[in-house]
Design a protein around this motif. Structure first.
Motif: not given
Length: 477
Positions: A293-300, A440-443, A451-462
């Motif tokens: 899901d992150i990849y789809v949003k990122f690659s667009g 983390d503030e950058i992310d 358009g990342f969800t909270e879950e996706e943001l948490d995944f990236i930060i961690n």
């Protein structure tokens, strides 16, 4: 002595063979292709195929005696001698045919020609798969399973010794790519192949032909392995990928990069988790559906190489290094204030802020993009500037870049080392992990843009946080 009821082991002389797997006729089609456009007045192709058939029948007879009741030792010995003779004769004729493709015309009446052929054979050590394993490659259509750990050797290092011909993967420039292509050619349809190869296969530009070759072939599974804290093979500093291919419906699965301590090795393979992944010139190493899901949003979004200016400026620059990749990668606006051959500068068009780009390239998202996509060792320009981001001139990211650069410089640790060649050398390392809260503030800002969800943001930060926040040094300058 009594054999205690055990079946006698078959003679393995014709099952274990030696030669150059990359040079020789692997299939009958390759032999046919060698006659393409040639006026074959003497029917040399037909004669060679007849010899192949004779060898196949001789081998079948030998095998029947070998697996019989074992009483006919004289018949077995005679059959083995006959098979060895006929196989040697066939290989000789195939060598003559193959050597012709390398510019060697053989004349049986010329001693000089005979010596030239013998010298060529010693140098190239040709191995004709469809002759040596005729019953498998020709009669059965190939091997059921092929597994291996091919040599990781640059073709340029052996090219003076021998040359390959007609390989689709020749541009890859490494022997392991050619071994895999050859293996695919002698594999029976809808069957399995598995290899241990360098991690560079995943994404490096020179391996693009091999990736295309394999990912179009069927169900493809690849798992990847770091060298720290532990390596797959003790004492071997080589990041590796293990791939398994089942030639059927096309699906692509991967794991994240695997890291483990030595005491965890026994559980390494049992705990591997494959996830569906994406192939867009490179194979992304995903471990969960959330990454898709992150990849789809990122690659667009747009690759940031479109913001680069060919005109060098004094202000709108970004400084980075192409060495020292570990768990952190450093990008600065003001520069490193040190001499290093790996120090590089890129200028951006005046319409865009290098500070905004400095922020996004220091982000956790960039680390996710790099570590899921590339070889964890090289940091080349195409790897950096293929990162996808629609620039917004976001004032928040511009301000964070100033804060981050100050914090990075405040936390850098100076070192003094004594060198035999250079004397006392002063250097420093960036302890970038100390700036993790700022990163983390950058992310958090980037999450809005993608358009990342909270879950996706948490995944990236961690992402990879266990090892990134460990005790290893991040960057030597």
């Amino acid at each position: 002595k009594p054999n205690l009821g055990l079946e006698p082991l078959p003679d393995v002389d014709f099952n274990i063979r030696a030669g150059n797997t990359l040079v020789g006729f692997a299939t009958e089609k390759e032999l046919d292709d060698s006659f393409a456009g040639v006026m074959d007045f003497d029917d040399d192709k037909g004669k060679l195929k007849e010899k192949c058939d004779i060898v196949a029948r001789t081998f079948k007879h030998y095998k029947a005696i070998q697996l019989g009741d074992g009483d006919d030792y004289a018949g077995f010995k005679q059959a083995k001698v006959e098979l060895t003779r006929r196989l040697a004769e066939l290989n000789h004729q195939l060598n003559i045919r193959l050597a012709k493709q390398y510019g060697i015309d053989y004349d049986p009446k010329s001693e000089k020609s005979q010596n030239l052929l013998q010298s060529w054979c010693r140098q190239y050590q040709p191995f004709h798969w469809f002759a040596e394993f005729y019953e498998i490659v020709q009669a059965k259509g190939g091997f059921d399973v092929i597994i291996g750990n091919p040599p990781y050797v640059e073709y340029s290092k052996v090219k003076k010794e021998y040359q390959i011909k007609d390989y689709k993967t020749e541009k890859c420039g490494n022997l392991y790519a050619y071994v895999i292509e050859r293996s695919m050619n002698i594999l029976r349809g809808n069957n399995n192949i598995g290899m241990i190869i360098p991690l560079t296969f995943i994404a490096n530009n020179n391996m693009s032909e091999l990736r295309k070759f394999l990912t179009k072939a069927g169900n493809f599974f690849c798992s990847s392995y770091e060298i720290r804290p532990s390596a797959l093979f003790d004492g071997v500093e080589q990041r590796l990928t293990i791939f398994i291919l089942r030639q059927s419906i096309n699906h692509l699965y991967s794991t994240s990069i695997q890291r483990w301590a030595s005491e965890q090795r026994k559980d390494l393979f049992s705990l591997i988790h494959y996830a569906p992944t994406s192939y867009n010139e490179t194979i992304w190493r995903f471990s969960s559906f959330i990454e898709n899901d992150i990849y789809v949003k990122f690659s667009g979004q747009k690759a940031i190489n479109s913001y680069i200016s060919i005109r060098k400026t004094k202000q709108n620059n970004l400084h980075y290094r192409t060495a020292g990749v570990r768990y952190w990668i450093i990008f600065l606006n003001e520069g490193f204030n040190s001499d290093s051959l790996s120090n590089k500068i890129v200028s951006f068009d005046d319409k865009y802020s290098s500070k905004e780009l400095m922020s996004i390239l220091n982000s956790n998202l960039f680390w996710w993009y790099y570590s899921t996509n590339y070889d964890m060792f090289n940091l080349k320009d195409y790897m950096i500037f293929s990162f996808k981001y629609d620039i917004h001139n976001d004032i928040r990211l511009i301000k964070i870049s100033d804060t981050l650069e100050k914090d990075l410089n405040k936390n850098k640790q100076f070192l003094i080392t004594n060198s035999k060649t250079r004397g006392t050398v002063e250097s420093y390392i960036f302890l970038k992990k100390k700036s993790k809260p700022i990163i983390d503030e950058i992310d958090k800002v980037l999450a809005e843009h993608y358009g990342f969800t909270e879950e996706e943001l948490d995944f990236i930060i961690n992402y990879d946080i266990k090892y990134r926040m460990g005790k290893e040094l991040e960057e030597d300058v």
